[in-house]
Design a protein around this motif. Structure first.
Motif, PDB file in Angstrom:
ATOM      1  N   GLU A  90      -0.954 -19.252  32.717  1.00  0.00           N
ATOM      2  CA  GLU A  90      -2.356 -18.964  32.380  1.00  0.00           C
ATOM      3  C   GLU A  90      -2.662 -17.502  32.683  1.00  0.00           C
ATOM      4  OE1 GLU A  90      -5.168 -19.447  30.507  1.00  0.00           O
ATOM      5  OE2 GLU A  90      -4.915 -21.521  31.124  1.00  0.00           O
ATOM      6  N   ARG A  91      -3.545 -16.913  31.909  1.00  0.00           N
ATOM      7  CA  ARG A  91      -3.850 -15.501  32.066  1.00  0.00           C
ATOM      8  C   ARG A  91      -5.296 -15.211  31.734  1.00  0.00           C
ATOM      9  NH1 ARG A  91      -0.474 -16.634  27.330  1.00  0.00           N
ATOM     10  NH2 ARG A  91      -1.753 -16.267  25.520  1.00  0.00           N
ATOM     11  N   PRO A  92      -5.778 -14.068  32.221  1.00  0.00           N
ATOM     12  CA  PRO A  92      -5.174 -13.189  33.207  1.00  0.00           C
ATOM     13  C   PRO A  92      -5.381 -13.729  34.617  1.00  0.00           C
ATOM     14  CG  PRO A  92      -7.330 -12.339  32.641  1.00  0.00           C
ATOM     15  CD  PRO A  92      -7.093 -13.568  31.777  1.00  0.00           C
ATOM     16  N   ILE A  93      -4.481 -13.385  35.498  1.00  0.00           N
ATOM     17  CA  ILE A  93      -4.630 -13.707  36.913  1.00  0.00           C
ATOM     18  C   ILE A  93      -4.939 -12.387  37.611  1.00  0.00           C
ATOM     19  CG2 ILE A  93      -3.527 -14.568  39.009  1.00  0.00           C
ATOM     20  CD1 ILE A  93      -1.555 -16.075  37.078  1.00  0.00           C
ATOM     21  N   VAL A  94      -5.997 -12.382  38.403  1.00  0.00           N
ATOM     22  CA  VAL A  94      -6.351 -11.184  39.157  1.00  0.00           C
ATOM     23  C   VAL A  94      -6.345 -11.525  40.637  1.00  0.00           C
ATOM     24  CG1 VAL A  94      -8.109  -9.422  39.589  1.00  0.00           C
ATOM     25  CG2 VAL A  94      -7.716 -10.257  37.259  1.00  0.00           C
ATOM     26  N   ILE A  95      -5.661 -10.673  41.401  1.00  0.00           N
ATOM     27  CA  ILE A  95      -5.559 -10.855  42.846  1.00  0.00           C
ATOM     28  C   ILE A  95      -6.190  -9.644  43.518  1.00  0.00           C
ATOM     29  CG2 ILE A  95      -3.974 -11.087  44.805  1.00  0.00           C
ATOM     30  CD1 ILE A  95      -1.959 -12.300  42.762  1.00  0.00           C
ATOM     31  N   ASN A  96      -7.055  -9.923  44.472  1.00  0.00           N
ATOM     32  CA  ASN A  96      -7.673  -8.867  45.270  1.00  0.00           C
ATOM     33  C   ASN A  96      -7.521  -9.254  46.732  1.00  0.00           C
ATOM     34  OD1 ASN A  96      -9.116  -6.762  46.327  1.00  0.00           O
ATOM     35  ND2 ASN A  96     -11.053  -7.288  45.341  1.00  0.00           N
ATOM     36  N   GLY A  97      -6.502  -8.699  47.380  1.00  0.00           N
ATOM     37  CA  GLY A  97      -6.252  -9.032  48.780  1.00  0.00           C
ATOM     38  C   GLY A  97      -5.844 -10.481  48.929  1.00  0.00           C
ATOM     39  N   LYS A  98      -6.689 -11.255  49.615  1.00  0.00           N
ATOM     40  CA  LYS A  98      -6.371 -12.659  49.865  1.00  0.00           C
ATOM     41  C   LYS A  98      -7.148 -13.603  48.967  1.00  0.00           C
ATOM     42  CE  LYS A  98      -4.874 -11.883  54.537  1.00  0.00           C
ATOM     43  NZ  LYS A  98      -4.792 -12.373  55.879  1.00  0.00           N
ATOM     44  N   THR A  99      -7.721 -13.048  47.893  1.00  0.00           N
ATOM     45  CA  THR A  99      -8.426 -13.885  46.929  1.00  0.00           C
ATOM     46  C   THR A  99      -7.831 -13.672  45.546  1.00  0.00           C
ATOM     47  OG1 THR A  99     -10.119 -12.204  46.542  1.00  0.00           O
ATOM     48  CG2 THR A  99     -10.606 -13.855  48.209  1.00  0.00           C
ATOM     49  N   ALA A 100      -7.957 -14.688  44.719  1.00  0.00           N
ATOM     50  CA  ALA A 100      -7.412 -14.610  43.363  1.00  0.00           C
ATOM     51  C   ALA A 100      -8.247 -15.486  42.446  1.00  0.00           C
ATOM     52  CB  ALA A 100      -5.958 -15.056  43.346  1.00  0.00           C
ATOM     53  N   THR A 101      -8.176 -15.178  41.164  1.00  0.00           N
ATOM     54  CA  THR A 101      -8.860 -15.985  40.165  1.00  0.00           C
ATOM     55  C   THR A 101      -8.112 -15.887  38.847  1.00  0.00           C
ATOM     56  OG1 THR A 101     -11.028 -16.538  39.207  1.00  0.00           O
ATOM     57  CG2 THR A 101     -10.459 -14.210  39.295  1.00  0.00           C
ATOM     58  N   ILE A 102      -8.302 -16.900  38.035  1.00  0.00           N
ATOM     59  CA  ILE A 102      -7.855 -16.857  36.649  1.00  0.00           C
ATOM     60  C   ILE A 102      -9.068 -16.402  35.853  1.00  0.00           C
ATOM     61  CG2 ILE A 102      -7.026 -18.180  34.675  1.00  0.00           C
ATOM     62  CD1 ILE A 102      -5.706 -20.106  36.744  1.00  0.00           C
ATOM     63  N   GLY A 103      -8.922 -15.324  35.095  1.00  0.00           N
ATOM     64  CA  GLY A 103     -10.044 -14.729  34.382  1.00  0.00           C
ATOM     65  C   GLY A 103     -10.434 -15.456  33.115  1.00  0.00           C
ATOM     66  N   ARG A 104     -10.762 -16.713  33.247  1.00  0.00           N
ATOM     67  CA  ARG A 104     -11.250 -17.505  32.116  1.00  0.00           C
ATOM     68  C   ARG A 104     -12.507 -18.235  32.568  1.00  0.00           C
ATOM     69  NH1 ARG A 104      -8.466 -18.245  27.619  1.00  0.00           N
ATOM     70  NH2 ARG A 104      -6.518 -17.107  27.485  1.00  0.00           N
ATOM     71  N   PRO A 105     -13.661 -17.774  32.203  1.00  0.00           N
ATOM     72  CA  PRO A 105     -13.919 -16.585  31.396  1.00  0.00           C
ATOM     73  C   PRO A 105     -13.654 -15.311  32.201  1.00  0.00           C
ATOM     74  CG  PRO A 105     -15.995 -17.497  32.170  1.00  0.00           C
ATOM     75  CD  PRO A 105     -14.906 -18.450  32.616  1.00  0.00           C
ATOM     76  N   PRO A 106     -13.491 -14.179  31.511  1.00  0.00           N
ATOM     77  CA  PRO A 106     -13.167 -12.924  32.197  1.00  0.00           C
ATOM     78  C   PRO A 106     -14.164 -12.542  33.288  1.00  0.00           C
ATOM     79  CG  PRO A 106     -12.823 -12.698  29.844  1.00  0.00           C
ATOM     80  CD  PRO A 106     -13.486 -14.038  30.051  1.00  0.00           C
ATOM     81  N   GLU A 107     -15.405 -12.940  33.167  1.00  0.00           N
ATOM     82  CA  GLU A 107     -16.431 -12.592  34.148  1.00  0.00           C
ATOM     83  C   GLU A 107     -16.108 -13.147  35.541  1.00  0.00           C
ATOM     84  OE1 GLU A 107     -17.652 -11.996  30.216  1.00  0.00           O
ATOM     85  OE2 GLU A 107     -17.134 -13.942  31.061  1.00  0.00           O
ATOM     86  N   LYS A 108     -15.237 -14.155  35.617  1.00  0.00           N
ATOM     87  CA  LYS A 108     -14.836 -14.693  36.928  1.00  0.00           C
ATOM     88  C   LYS A 108     -14.174 -13.614  37.771  1.00  0.00           C
ATOM     89  CE  LYS A 108     -13.332 -18.779  37.593  1.00  0.00           C
ATOM     90  NZ  LYS A 108     -12.486 -19.979  37.618  1.00  0.00           N
ATOM     91  N   ILE A 109     -13.595 -12.625  37.121  1.00  0.00           N
ATOM     92  CA  ILE A 109     -12.924 -11.519  37.837  1.00  0.00           C
ATOM     93  C   ILE A 109     -13.941 -10.764  38.690  1.00  0.00           C
ATOM     94  CG2 ILE A 109     -11.719  -9.318  37.516  1.00  0.00           C
ATOM     95  CD1 ILE A 109     -10.504 -10.642  34.934  1.00  0.00           C
ATOM     96  N   LEU A 110     -15.148 -10.612  38.200  1.00  0.00           N
ATOM     97  CA  LEU A 110     -16.190  -9.868  38.927  1.00  0.00           C
ATOM     98  C   LEU A 110     -16.478 -10.498  40.281  1.00  0.00           C
ATOM     99  CD1 LEU A 110     -18.635  -9.141  35.956  1.00  0.00           C
ATOM    100  CD2 LEU A 110     -16.907  -7.603  36.946  1.00  0.00           C
ATOM    101  N   GLU A 111     -16.282 -11.809  40.407  1.00  0.00           N
ATOM    102  CA  GLU A 111     -16.572 -12.516  41.649  1.00  0.00           C
ATOM    103  C   GLU A 111     -15.664 -12.096  42.795  1.00  0.00           C
ATOM    104  OE1 GLU A 111     -16.315 -16.687  40.705  1.00  0.00           O
ATOM    105  OE2 GLU A 111     -17.810 -16.522  39.113  1.00  0.00           O
ATOM    106  N   ILE A 112     -14.483 -11.544  42.497  1.00  0.00           N
ATOM    107  CA  ILE A 112     -13.554 -11.204  43.570  1.00  0.00           C
ATOM    108  C   ILE A 112     -13.383  -9.692  43.748  1.00  0.00           C
ATOM    109  CG2 ILE A 112     -12.325 -13.401  43.344  1.00  0.00           C
ATOM    110  CD1 ILE A 112      -9.970 -11.711  42.165  1.00  0.00           C
ATOM    111  N   LEU A 113     -14.152  -8.893  43.021  1.00  0.00           N
ATOM    112  CA  LEU A 113     -14.010  -7.441  43.142  1.00  0.00           C
ATOM    113  C   LEU A 113     -14.754  -6.892  44.340  1.00  0.00           C
ATOM    114  CD1 LEU A 113     -14.116  -6.190  39.452  1.00  0.00           C
ATOM    115  CD2 LEU A 113     -12.152  -6.635  40.899  1.00  0.00           C
TER     116      LEU A 113
END
Length: 113
Positions: A90-113
């Motif tokens: 599954e994609r995209p996967i974004v990792i920020n330190g000790k948190t991660a999310t699958i960007g579906r929808p892409p806006e989920k990425i904003l939650e871990i920035l």
């Protein structure tokens, strides 16, 4: 460091990458179809995501439907299948330190920035 597991041919992945670029934060791009994650890397990603291996599989992908759908696999077998067929991840996967999310929808990425 922020990392995105990215597939440039995927619209959602491109949208996720665009969000990261607009954030102004430094990040690393891993094109996982070229740099396939190891079993240990996938296990680490799964742990950060808090999901089981089957939840990371794109189960509507033709490779899955034709070869694996309806069969039972252990978590280790599913990880091996994803390594052998990284298009199934599954994609995209974004990792920020000790948190991660699958960007579906892409806006989920904003939650871990």
């Amino acid at each position: 460091m922020i990392t995105i597991y990215h597939n440039p041919r995927c619209g959602k992945s491109r949208e996720g990458l665009s969000l990261l670029e607009k954030s102004g934060k430094e990040f690393e791009i891993i094109q996982y179809l070229k740099e396939v994650p190891t079993a240990e890397e996938l296990k680490s990603i799964l742990k950060l995501l808090g999901i089981s291996p089957i939840e990371l599989v794109r189960q509507k992908e033709e490779i899955w439907v034709q070869n694996f759908k309806g069969k039972t696999f252990s978590d280790e077998e599913i990880i091996k299948i994803m390594i052998e067929n990284p298009i199934l991840i599954e994609r995209p996967i974004v990792i920020n330190g000790k948190t991660a999310t699958i960007g579906r929808p892409p806006e989920k990425i904003l939650e871990i920035l």
